[in-house]
Design a protein around this motif. Sequence first.
Motif, PDB file in Angstrom:
ATOM      1  N   GLN A 276       0.864  -1.196   0.027  1.00 54.30           N
ATOM      2  CA  GLN A 276      -0.125   0.047   0.062  1.00 54.30           C
ATOM      3  C   GLN A 276       0.784   1.106   0.121  1.00 54.30           C
ATOM      4  N   SER A 277       0.876   1.978  -1.122  1.00 54.76           N
ATOM      5  CA  SER A 277       1.944   3.069  -1.233  1.00 54.76           C
ATOM      6  C   SER A 277       1.180   4.444  -0.829  1.00 54.76           C
ATOM      7  N   TYR A 278       2.123   5.261  -0.301  1.00 51.49           N
ATOM      8  CA  TYR A 278       1.800   6.688   0.199  1.00 51.49           C
ATOM      9  C   TYR A 278       2.895   7.562  -0.262  1.00 51.49           C
ATOM     10  N   VAL A 279       2.632   8.852  -0.884  1.00 55.00           N
ATOM     11  CA  VAL A 279       3.724   9.717  -1.224  1.00 55.00           C
ATOM     12  C   VAL A 279       3.571  10.688  -0.176  1.00 55.00           C
ATOM     13  N   VAL A 280       4.707  11.351   0.343  1.00 61.32           N
ATOM     14  CA  VAL A 280       4.895  12.221   1.386  1.00 61.32           C
ATOM     15  C   VAL A 280       5.676  13.245   0.894  1.00 61.32           C
ATOM     16  N   VAL A 281       5.146  14.465   0.426  1.00 65.45           N
ATOM     17  CA  VAL A 281       6.034  15.785   0.387  1.00 65.45           C
ATOM     18  C   VAL A 281       6.308  16.606   1.462  1.00 65.45           C
ATOM     19  N   VAL A 282       7.684  16.674   1.889  1.00 66.37           N
ATOM     20  CA  VAL A 282       8.064  17.528   2.962  1.00 66.37           C
ATOM     21  C   VAL A 282       8.530  18.676   2.258  1.00 66.37           C
ATOM     22  N   ASP A 283       7.428  19.698   2.378  1.00 66.54           N
ATOM     23  CA  ASP A 283       7.687  21.329   1.900  1.00 66.54           C
ATOM     24  C   ASP A 283       8.570  21.812   2.952  1.00 66.54           C
ATOM     25  N   ASP A 284       9.775  22.091   2.525  1.00 64.59           N
ATOM     26  CA  ASP A 284      10.579  22.576   3.424  1.00 64.59           C
ATOM     27  C   ASP A 284      10.736  24.116   3.606  1.00 64.59           C
ATOM     28  N   GLY A 285       9.616  24.959   3.790  1.00 64.54           N
ATOM     29  CA  GLY A 285       9.490  26.255   4.040  1.00 64.54           C
ATOM     30  C   GLY A 285       9.610  27.154   2.604  1.00 64.54           C
ATOM     31  N   SER A 286       9.048  26.361   1.559  1.00 67.54           N
ATOM     32  CA  SER A 286       9.071  26.777   0.372  1.00 67.54           C
ATOM     33  C   SER A 286       8.215  28.335   0.161  1.00 67.54           C
TER      34      SER A 286
ATOM     35  N   HIS B  14       6.986  22.460   6.437  1.00 67.65           N
ATOM     36  CA  HIS B  14       7.644  23.116   7.494  1.00 67.65           C
ATOM     37  C   HIS B  14       7.480  24.511   7.301  1.00 67.65           C
ATOM     38  N   VAL B  15       7.254  25.293   8.698  1.00 67.89           N
ATOM     39  CA  VAL B  15       7.022  26.672   8.625  1.00 67.89           C
ATOM     40  C   VAL B  15       8.327  27.437   8.345  1.00 67.89           C
ATOM     41  N   LEU B  16       9.332  26.998   8.673  1.00 71.24           N
ATOM     42  CA  LEU B  16      10.574  27.545   8.288  1.00 71.24           C
ATOM     43  C   LEU B  16      11.506  26.639   7.509  1.00 71.24           C
ATOM     44  N   ASN B  17      12.617  27.246   6.719  1.00 78.40           N
ATOM     45  CA  ASN B  17      13.366  26.452   5.832  1.00 78.40           C
ATOM     46  C   ASN B  17      14.299  25.630   6.879  1.00 78.40           C
ATOM     47  N   ARG B  18      14.504  24.449   6.819  1.00 80.13           N
ATOM     48  CA  ARG B  18      15.345  23.855   7.733  1.00 80.13           C
ATOM     49  C   ARG B  18      16.585  23.237   6.995  1.00 80.13           C
TER      50      ARG B  18
END
Lengths: 228, 125
Positions: free
Chosen positions: A35-45, A63-67
């Motif tokens: 069962q596949s899940y795609v997760v995008v971690v938006d690094d404060g774009s 992310h609320v801030l770029n880390r």
Amino acid sequence: MKTLFVVLPAFNESQVIREVLRKLKQELKKIKEFQSYVVVVDDGSSDKTSREAARGGSIVLRHVLNRGLGGALETGLTYAKRKNADILVTMDSDGQHDAKDIWPALQPILADQADVVIGSRQKGKRPLDRHLINLMSNVVTWLLFGIWSSDSQSGFRVFNHKAIRSIKIMTQEMEVSSEIFGEIKRNHLRFCEVPIRVIYTEYSRRKGQQNLNGPRVLLKLIIRLFRS
Amino acid sequence: MNIFVLPIQLFLSLFLLFAISRVFLRFKEGTISLGQFLFWCGLWLLALFSIFYPDFSNYWARLLGIGRGADAILYTSVIALFYLVFRLHVLLENVNYEISKLVREVALLSQEQTRRQPQKQKAKR
């Protein structure tokens, strides 16, 4: 059914993320075993990466801030841990990795021959400067962490359940790629490499590691050795 | 000891007295421990002593194989500064790590909330 999480750390990738997700989902549909899940971690774009990723049908962690890359990867890893994922795949979100390589990279894990698989960018043309930077990074990784990899800076990785639970990322930026080898060694994980295709475009070159980042990455890695 | 005070001696001793007063105030406030208070007081008093008795630092410099006391102080200061800068880098990385942990929790929590919201709305209907 076992679960497969694909984590894509993204920073200002609104131009390409939808297309990357479309291709990725197409390939994941073929993998019926998970069962596949795609997760995008938006690094404060500062652009519309999150919105585009959500429209592309992925789970978005913003992310609320770029880390930095390390911070974003640890977020994906933590999410996979909390969801009790069986397999975690990390890929770049700029489109330089081919989703078709996921299935071959899963094989050593499915055959219980490895806990971590690194996709070594051997297929496809790579610019000479990237070759040299990569060679130096491999040497530094070997000197600091004692593991030789033909592509220590590859963002294409596969982790099994044991590796997901034991790896802990502490660095924040590009040095994470080398740190993962330190974690492989510290946790006595079995590791292997599979050749993958790399698609270098002007876009991905602009977005990737800058050649002058080398000394900074080295300093951060040395500091990492002095942190608990 | 020379009874005439050179301008540099005056300037340095005033600075050191100021530094000692700050250490005392920080200790009174409770920001530094007794150990830190004793360390910094000892260090600044030793420096004050060396200003008026340069032979004291010369003696230690000769023991270390360095000709002049002033040189020995300079060398050890450079080494200490390098070490302090390195410690600061490590500290900064740890602070960065803590900020990342916070940002991560916010990201995970808000994802969890957005996931639950449609479910709640469905339940209300």
